[in-house]
Structures are given as structure tokens and as C-alpha cells.
Design an enzyme around this catalytic site. Structure first.
Site, PDB file in Angstrom:
ATOM      1  N   GLU A 166     -13.798 -39.663 -12.750  1.00  0.00           N
ATOM      2  CA  GLU A 166     -13.969 -40.130 -11.371  1.00  0.00           C
ATOM      3  C   GLU A 166     -15.040 -40.027 -10.665  1.00  0.00           C
ATOM      4  OE1 GLU A 166     -10.165 -38.903  -9.540  1.00  0.00           O
ATOM      5  OE2 GLU A 166      -9.162 -39.950 -10.805  1.00  0.00           O
ATOM      6  N   GLU A 376      -5.210 -40.494 -16.528  1.00  0.00           N
ATOM      7  CA  GLU A 376      -4.195 -39.901 -15.553  1.00  0.00           C
ATOM      8  C   GLU A 376      -3.539 -40.883 -14.972  1.00  0.00           C
ATOM      9  OE1 GLU A 376      -6.077 -37.705 -12.489  1.00  0.00           O
ATOM     10  OE2 GLU A 376      -7.724 -37.124 -13.794  1.00  0.00           O
TER      11      GLU A 376
END
Ligand code: BGP
Length: 475
Positions: A166, A376
Site C-alpha cells: 500500500e 487483503e
């Protein structure tokens, strides 16, 4: 008619070193920027930190046995840079290398494929002090050397690598919202640091492709954007948000260049990063292309036009779990947040939107033509431990079931989805939200009165997921 899940589909779960390991000063581990940041008053929910976390460092074997019991095919975890290189560079730590080597062996012995994240935000503090971390080009060789050390030590057993977790989150929170270290609010510095992170990512990916076999890619937090309604100005805002929040970051990985619309806007604002001819060549190098796009999907975003001409800012998130406290957020001139009347939200005001996952998968597929590894996805919720040590998290089962269906549908749409590692396996530390925001299939008891402190208890969702895996996607 739906296709079934591919037979080698990687059903799994995910975690990150800082959020589970604890043992923050053991066996020569150096301090990371998070070890330091959590000590600044007011930065995290009630000052919680990962000093002990869920003590996975000492209990990893017990955790791996639970994973095997659930039947996980894969487990995604991150390596703490400061365990391998306590100061970020220099001499590698034998104890640090051994810890992850043992973990990898244990996983493989249980038929669980290790998926390794090289960087999940815990930058060595020494590098922040030495040259301001991601803001200096000195980090590029240090990051490549760190990645190379991992490839050399674990490349014989690890086949899937995630470079940066991320990047959009750690860069925007770190340099625009000031809610992650180094807690700066400066868009120019943000884009400069981001460009350097892109170079480090490209250099490590290229090095891997030159010397090792396996697959490597970034994990990106992608929230597809909807316009609040059909007003063309709002539709344009949705396009702006998609470019600003997502394509700006993913295009570099997949194509090696930034989208023109955002470059143009940065030039107007005087915040464009400096890109040298060598940078452009490295980013465009075919060997720097990822083998897959890692997708972290939690929710979609809904936006409307934001007519203000200048200024740049995003609001901090709801970190208390008090529903309805989320603030309006946006970038003047481009977009601002809007409520989506069709979606329910979690207690932390995150939209619940399984259809959004199908949209995310289709958009990535059509824009980048890369296989997707869902690295995720999960529901952060308050859970209740019954006196029987059961946890009836039917809300989590419902959430995950709907998302598994969406993946199934995306596969039937033609998207190549390699695997699904839910967030998370055990409960763990939520960076800014403390331990009360739980994501796991396994409850971790944090009641200090209990002598079995940090005892693990499978939740109802654990048994549900076991069934999903056993039937390759049915339940
Ligand atoms: C992602 C991170 C994870 C994890 C997750 C849940 O952004 O990669 O590390 O924390 O989100 O978010 P949160 O803990 O804020 O609820």
C-alpha cells in the site's frame, strides 16, 4: 454459469510484522519508524503500540498450527527490515534471518505456501534519521540490498513476493495527512518521496527478475470510485478521484509512467516530482514490470465535485469505532467525499461493498491485464468473547461470504485471480485503531486479568473458512 475457483487457488490469510510480532527489541532488532511514532502522544488510539502485539514472535508455531487446522493454502506475512538490518543497511543479523527462515520452514512443513511482503511500513528509524528515509535517493540501494538479502536467503522456498504494501497509504498518510510517520503535511514532499519509492520498487523488481525465479508485485489499496449521481460534474470528480487515488500509483507499476491528467495538475500546483532521464528509463524497463497486481480491497469510495480552486488535503479517518464520526475529505478542485445511500458501513465508517470488489477486479484486469492476487480483504469489528470461549462473528462470515462470491463472479467475468489472503488470520494491532478493531479468524484474548493472556480462540468464522477452503469455494 459460474466457473469454479481454479484448483490451485491460494486460499489464505495475511498479516504484517509490526501488527503481530511484538518482541520489538529482541534478538538485536533495530527500531522502526513505527516503534518511535507510537510513542508520540495522541498518534494512535489510546496510545496503543506493537511492543508486544500478539506475541507472534514467540508463538509463531502455535499460529502456524492453527493455520494448518483451518487448511490455509497460503499465508502472507511481512518481514521486519529492522530484524534483518537493525540499522537499515550494514551487516545483516543472523538471528533475524533465522527467525523468518524457521517460520518459512514451519509453513512449508504444514503445506502452507509462504507469501512474503518485503516492506509493510516499518522503515528502520536509522534510515529516517540518516537521510529522511523515502525522501532520499539513498534509500534505493538500501532497499534493493535488503530485498536481495531476502531473495538470497528465502528465494529457494518463497515463490510469491510483495514489494511494497500500500504505497498509496503509507505515502499519503505519511506526507499528506500526517497520520503515519514521518507525519508531514507537504504535497511536494509527498510526491517526491513517492517517486523515490517507485524507483526503489522498480529497482528491486528488476533485480529479482534478473536473478531469481518466482513472481513479484506490489500490493495496492484500491477503492474503486463511484460518482454520487449522474451529474457530469460529479462523474468528472469520480474520474479525478480514480486518477488521483489509484491510476497515478498503479500505472507506474504496470506501465512505468504517470497518467497525464495528474502530471498536469501537479505542474499547475507546483508539486510535480523531478523525473530524470535515468528514472524514466528504470521505470519503463520491462524487467521492472510486476508479475501480478496485489489488491488490498476493503471498500469503495463515493465522491462529488469539489469546486474550490486550490489547497490540498485529506481528512483523517474515524479511529474510535464510533459510527458516524467520519469527516468529509477531498482534494479541492478535484473531488470530495459523499455519502453512498446504498451501502451499509462498519463501526469505523468503512463502506461494506462486495460488488465493489468485483468492479475492482474488472477495472484492474481491463486497465493492466495482470493477474490479481487479493492480498487483503476483511472486516474490522468489535467481537465478543463468550464465557465458553466462543466468538459468534456471523457478521464477519456474512461479509467474507459475499466477497468470496464477488471474486467467483469476477473470475467468471474473465479476471485471472491467483489467490485470496484475508485480513487477518489472528487478531492483531490495527495501526491507528488499537486492538479493539478486530479482523481475525482467531480471537486473541487481551484481557490482562486472564493468566492465559494472549490465548488464541478460533471464532465461528474460522470454521466457516475451513469449510470454504475444503470445498474450494463453496460453504
Ligand atoms: C491495510 C493495511 C493493513 C491493515 C488493514 C486494515 O491498509 O495494509 O496493515 O491494517 O489495512 O486497516 P485498519 O487496521 O486501519 O483497520
Amino acid at each position: 454459469k459460474l466457473k469454479s475457483f481454479p484448483k490451485d487457488f491460494l486460499w489464505g490469510s495475511a498479516s504484517a510484522a509490526y501488527q503481530i510480532e511484538g518482541a520489538y527489541r529482541e534478538d538485536g532488532k533495530g527500531l522502526s519508524v513505527w516503534d518511535q511514532f507510537v510513542r508520540i502522544p495522541g498518534k494512535t488510539f489510546k496510545g496503543t503500540n506493537g511492543d508486544v502485539a500478539v506475541d507472534h514472535y514467540h508463538r509463531y508455531h502455535e499460529d502456524v498450527e492453527l493455520m494448518a487446522k483451518a487448511g490455509l493454502k497460503a499465508y502472507r506475512f511481512s518481514i521486519a527490515w529492522t530484524r534483518i538490518f537493525p540499522n537499515g543497511n550494514g551487516e545483516a543479523s543472523a538471528a533475524g534471518i533465522k527467525f523468518y527462515s524457521d517460520l518459512i520452514d514451519d509453513l512449508i512443513a504444514h503445506n502452507i505456501e509462504p507469501l512474503v511482503t518485503i516492506y509493510h511500513w516499518d522503515l528502520p528509524q536509522a534510515l529516517q534519521d540518516e537521510y529522511q528515509g523515502w525522501e532520499s535517493r539513498q534509500i534505493i540501494p538500501d532497499f534493493v540490498n535488503y530485498a536481495k538479502t531476502l531473495f538470497e536467503n528465502y528465494g529457494d522456498r518463497v515463490k510469491h513476493w510483495v514489494t511494497l504494501n500500500e504505497q498509496n497509504v503509507f505515502i499519503q498518510h505519511g506526507y499528506l495527512m500526517a497520520s503515519h510517520p514521518p507525519a508531514v503535511k507537504d504535497p511536494k514532499r509527498m510526491y517526491a518521496a513517492n517517486h523515490i519509492a517507485n524507483l526503489a520498487n522498480a529497482a528491486a523488481t528488476k533485480y529479482f527478475h534478473e536473478h531469481f525465479d518466482g513472481e513479484i508485485g506490489p500490493s495496492f489499496a484500491y477503492s474503486p470510485v463511484y460518482a454520487v449521481n449522474a451529474d457530469p460534474e460529479n462523474q468528472l470528480a469520480a474520474d479525478n478521484a480514480e486518477q488521483f487515488n489509484s491510476y497515478y500509483w498503479m500505472d507506474i507499476y504496470a506501465y512505468g509512467h504517470y497518467p497525464d491528467a495528474i502530471r498536469q495538475w501537479q505542474e499547475e500546483q507546483g508539486i510535480a516530482p523531478e523525473i530524470t532521464a535515468e528514472d524514466a528509463a528504470l521505470l519503463a524497463d520491462p524487467l521492472a514490470r510486476p508479475d501480478f497486481m496485489g489488491l488490498n480491497y476493503y471498500q469503495t469510495a463515493t465522491v462529488q465535485a469539489n469546486p474550490l480552486a486550490d489547497g490540498i488535503g485529506l481528512a483523517p479517518e474515524n479511529t474510535t469505532g464510533k459510527k458516524g464520526t467520519k469527516q468529509e475529505s477531498g482534494i479541492p478542485g478535484l473531488f470530495k467525499s459523499a455519502t453512498n445511500d446504498y451501502l451499509q458501513t462498519t463501526d469505523w465508517d468503512w463502506n461494506i461493498d462486495p460488488v465493489g470488489l468485483r468492479i475492482a477486479l474488472r477495472r484492474i484486469n481491463s486497465r493492466y491485464h495482470l493477474p490479481v492476487l487479493i492480498t487483503e480483504n476483511g472486516l474490522g469489528a468489535f467481537d465478543t468473547l463468550e464465557s465458553s470461549h466462543e466468538i459468534h462473528d456471523d457478521y464477519r462470515i456474512h461479509f467474507l461470504r459475499e466477497h468470496v462470491k464477488a471474486i467467483h463472479e469476477a473470475i467468471s467475468d474473465g479476471v485471472q485471480v491467483v489467490g485470496y489472503t484475508t485480513w487477518s488470520f489472528t487478531d492483531l494491532l490495527s495501526w491507528l485503531n488499537g486492538y479493539q478493531k478486530r479482523y481475525g479468524f482467531v480471537y486473541v484474548d487481551r484481557d490482562e486479568q486472564d493468566e492465559r493472556e494472549l490465548a488464541r480462540y478460533p471464532k465461528d468464522s474460522f470454521y466457516w473458512y475451513e469449510q470454504v477452503i475444503a470445498t474450494n469455494g463453496e460453504d
